[in-house]
Design a protein around this motif. Structure first.
Motif, short mmCIF file in Angstrom:
data_model
loop_
_atom_site.label_atom_id
_atom_site.label_comp_id
_atom_site.label_asym_id
_atom_site.label_seq_id
_atom_site.Cartn_x
_atom_site.Cartn_y
_atom_site.Cartn_z
N ILE A 56 0.84 -1.21 0.00
CA ILE A 56 0.00 0.00 0.00
C ILE A 56 0.87 1.25 0.00
O ILE A 56 0.64 2.18 -0.78
N ILE A 59 2.51 1.77 -3.46
CA ILE A 59 1.58 2.26 -4.49
C ILE A 59 1.18 3.70 -4.22
O ILE A 59 1.01 4.49 -5.16
N LEU A 60 1.03 4.07 -2.95
CA LEU A 60 0.70 5.46 -2.64
C LEU A 60 1.84 6.42 -2.98
O LEU A 60 1.61 7.53 -3.44
N ASP A 111 -7.16 7.58 -4.95
CA ASP A 111 -5.95 6.78 -4.72
C ASP A 111 -6.21 5.29 -4.91
O ASP A 111 -5.30 4.53 -5.24
N LEU A 126 -4.68 -0.35 -5.80
CA LEU A 126 -4.56 -0.11 -4.36
C LEU A 126 -5.83 -0.55 -3.62
O LEU A 126 -5.74 -1.20 -2.58
#
Length: 155
Positions: A56, A59-60, A111, A126
């Motif tokens: 996570i 990917i953020l 997101d 995500l």
């Protein structure tokens, strides 16, 4: 994604309470030769939590990062999950979730569409990883309940 975040910490605490107090013999019991014991399940849950949190974050923070697969059965055997202290594992699990909760809270709906490239499964969003984090724990709670039921039948 809000529905997955609401019970994030309370689910971890409930999981810890569920397995605390289970006798060692039952924690180490394997219903079949290839099954995991409850101890191994607990360690797997903690390791997977760390991996999912890392995915996570990647990917953020990054554009389309590589998301590395792992062989859960190989990890369980080679990292000797069966010899781990479950109290330490449970404390770590709850702490991991408490520390990670602020990161989940900053995730916007947009997101959820961000992607990484999984080394074996290809593109992954995500929002799917956040969902897996929620459903993964429940699946292992059910596995623990099956182990406990099989153990009772032995007695």
């Amino acid at each position: 994604m809000e529905q997955y975040i609401v019970s994030f910490i309370t689910d971890a605490e409930a999981f810890s309470q569920l397995v605390r107090g289970i006798p060692v013999e039952e924690l180490n019991y394997k219903p079949t030769v290839t099954s995991w014991s409850i101890t191994e399940i607990i360690v797997h849950v903690v390791d997977t939590e760390m991996i999912l949190q890392h995915r996570i974050k990647a990917i953020l923070a990054e554009d389309n990062p590589i998301i590395q697969a792992f062989d859960q059965n190989l990890w369980a055997s080679e990292l000797q999950y069966s010899s781990r202290d479950i109290e330490d594992q449970l404390a770590l699990f709850v702490l991991l979730r408490k520390v990670f909760a602020p990161t989940l809270k900053i995730i916007r709906d947009v997101d959820g569409e961000r992607v990484g490239t999984h080394s074996t499964d290809g593109s992954i969003q995500l929002k799917d990883i956040v969902k897996k984090m929620s459903t993964h724990l429940q699946g292992h709670i059910e596995q623990i309940e099956r182990n406990r039921a099989a153990f009772v039948l032995l007695k």
